[in-house]
Design an enzyme around this catalytic site. Structure first.
Site, PDB file in Angstrom:
ATOM      1  N   HIS A 129      14.251  21.781   1.766  1.00  0.00           N
ATOM      2  CA  HIS A 129      13.766  23.481   1.205  1.00  0.00           C
ATOM      3  C   HIS A 129      13.703  24.259   2.366  1.00  0.00           C
ATOM      4  CE1 HIS A 129      11.488  27.064   0.159  1.00  0.00           C
ATOM      5  NE2 HIS A 129      11.579  25.922  -1.184  1.00  0.00           N
ATOM      6  N   ASP A 206       6.680  18.021   4.892  1.00  0.00           N
ATOM      7  CA  ASP A 206       6.365  19.113   3.598  1.00  0.00           C
ATOM      8  C   ASP A 206       5.871  18.528   2.364  1.00  0.00           C
ATOM      9  OD1 ASP A 206       6.882  20.865   2.183  1.00  0.00           O
ATOM     10  OD2 ASP A 206       8.684  21.249   1.818  1.00  0.00           O
ATOM     11  N   GLN A 209       5.420  20.035  -2.747  1.00  0.00           N
ATOM     12  CA  GLN A 209       6.147  19.093  -4.175  1.00  0.00           C
ATOM     13  C   GLN A 209       5.455  17.338  -3.932  1.00  0.00           C
ATOM     14  OE1 GLN A 209       7.820  20.256  -6.088  1.00  0.00           O
ATOM     15  NE2 GLN A 209       8.415  22.224  -4.759  1.00  0.00           N
ATOM     16  N   LYS A 232       1.560  25.678  -6.464  1.00  0.00           N
ATOM     17  CA  LYS A 232       1.781  24.497  -6.847  1.00  0.00           C
ATOM     18  C   LYS A 232       1.240  23.502  -7.580  1.00  0.00           C
ATOM     19  CE  LYS A 232       5.958  25.405  -3.887  1.00  0.00           C
ATOM     20  NZ  LYS A 232       6.775  25.453  -4.709  1.00  0.00           N
ATOM     21  N   CYS A 371      16.479  27.075  -3.175  1.00  0.00           N
ATOM     22  CA  CYS A 371      16.535  27.307  -1.588  1.00  0.00           C
ATOM     23  C   CYS A 371      16.335  26.137  -0.820  1.00  0.00           C
ATOM     24  CB  CYS A 371      14.342  28.040  -1.654  1.00  0.00           C
ATOM     25  SG  CYS A 371      14.752  29.082  -2.241  1.00  0.00           S
TER      26      CYS A 371
END
Length: 414
Positions: A129, A206, A209, A232, A371
């Protein structure tokens, strides 16, 4: 499909807890397939936010009156819940930020400015991202370090065969996503952190997700830093998390300065607060942090393994059905190697046109480069359409998506 021991995962019961799923869009029931961008919120989270504002609103850490003490207790209880949720060794390793983007920037500025120098390298991947690309570009520009990346192959997997040439003693940090927000590819996090540590580098993961969708144990994964966003994972917007190993955080200088991150202030010198408050200047997002704690309670009650199993079954079915749509191209690996994300193109229909057509059917998907423009460049695409699934989505909604895509094909005479 089972949830917690002795308790089935009942998707209809889950859906009943999300008020927004009862609304209609253009006269049709909402089919929300955009949770990768932001999830919907259960009633428990909405009520917790309302209760805080209606009955317990006060600033934290700065008062001895009842409302302030109650707000502080709830605020710090949420921090402890998040620490347990990802199995951090201590709640002092949980730093509140606005989102995952700010958390990465915190590390890039605080750790990066203190540790990177000319000749050093930062390694990222081609599937990142923008939030895990641009901060490192700027960090390298500031410090003279070099930014390198791990390529992605045609199937959507990282070229791990190239790691021996990319991870070297010059690498100071390897920053990578645990799950692609476009391809859905689930990355072997523990393998990559071990590879980074083998050359003396740190690993930033990261988890924007992965944390909402998979069981995550930062200690088992070997992550030095992990970032994710509340919005999220059924929580409010405006709240995110930086996990960092305590030893690293204690050595890092503050990111922002002002109230609450200090122990003492004099006209010519100041002393910083202890962890985690050293990195939390000013009045924090109190309600949002408390709301994220409620979201963690909600996810814990359902059980992350059950959520993961539900999403895997759903994305497996979705890919089977989408592959029957003539002219549709799915990006990324097979269902066994991805999370609940399916990015695709359909003939020469622009993804924005496709998203508009689906919106007319009450179906919310995402269209654009998500993104992740370098990843789209890798596949020679300006944009893609993306359907993403979460704990409240159903096979019937997949069928509605496929029917709407067939309608789009007819409209464009494909």
């Amino acid at each position: 499909m089972s949830g917690l021991p002795g308790r089935p995962f009942d998707v209809e019961a889950v859906r009943a807890q999300f008020p927004i799923l009862t609304r209609q869009v253009h006269g049709k029931p909402l089919v929300y397939l955009d949770s990768t961008a932001s999830s919907q919120k259960p009633q428990a989270v909405i009520e917790r936010l309302a209760t805080y504002y209606a009955q317990g609103n006060a600033n934290v850490h700065r008062g001895v009156h009842t409302l302030s003490e109650e707000a502080t207790a709830a605020f710090e209880a949420s921090r402890a819940k998040v620490a347990r949720f990802i199995n951090a060794a201590s709640s002092k390793e949980i730093i509140w930020t606005r989102n995952a983007t700010e958390a990465i920037n915190l590390v890039a500025y605080s750790w990066g400015s203190a540790n990177l120098k000319p000749g050093d390298e930062v390694l990222i991947t081609e599937m990142e991202h923008h939030s895990n690309i641009v901060p490192w570009q700027l960090a390298c520009q500031r410090t003279g370090a070099t930014l390198r990346h791990v390529p992605v192959d045609d199937e959507g997997f990282l070229r791990l065969d190239l790691l021996p040439t990319l991870l070297t003693p010059r690498t100071r940090l390897f920053a990578f996503t645990a799950m692609s927000n476009v391809l859905g590819t689930i990355v072997p996090v523990a393998e990559l952190t071990a590879a980074a540590h083998a050359v003396g580098a740190l690993a930033l993961v990261d988890g924007a997700q992965s944390v909402p969708h998979l069981p995550v144990d930062v200690q088992a994964l070997g992550a030095d830093f992990l970032v994710f966003s509340g919005h999220k994972m059924c929580g409010p917007t405006g709240i995110g998390v930086l996990y960092g190993r305590r030893q690293l955080l204690e050595a890092m200088p503050p990111f922002m300065s002002g109230g609450d991150m200090i122990k003492e202030v004099h006209l010519d010198v100041s002393r910083w607060n202890t962890l985690p408050w050293k990195f939390e200047a000013g009045t924090p997002a109190i309600a949002e942090a408390i709301g994220l704690g409620a979201a963690v309670d909600y996810l814990d009650n359902l059980g992350m393994p059950a959520i993961q199993a539900h999403e895997h079954a759903l994305v497996t079915y979705a890919m089977q059905q989408l592959q029957q749509v003539e002219g549709l191209r799915i990006l990324g690996p097979d269902a066994d190697h991805r999370g609940g994300v399916v990015a695709f193109t359909l003939g020469d229909i622009h993804p924005h046109d496709l998203a508009a057509i689906l919106d007319g059917e009450g179906i919310a998907i995402r269209a654009g480069h998500h993104c992740a423009q370098p990843l789209h460049d890798r596949y020679g695409l300006p944009a893609s359409a993306r359907a993403s699934f979460y704990l409240y989505n159903t096979a019937a909604e997949v069928d509605q998506l496929v029917a709407a895509l067939d309608k789009a094909r007819e409209m464009f005479a494909l």
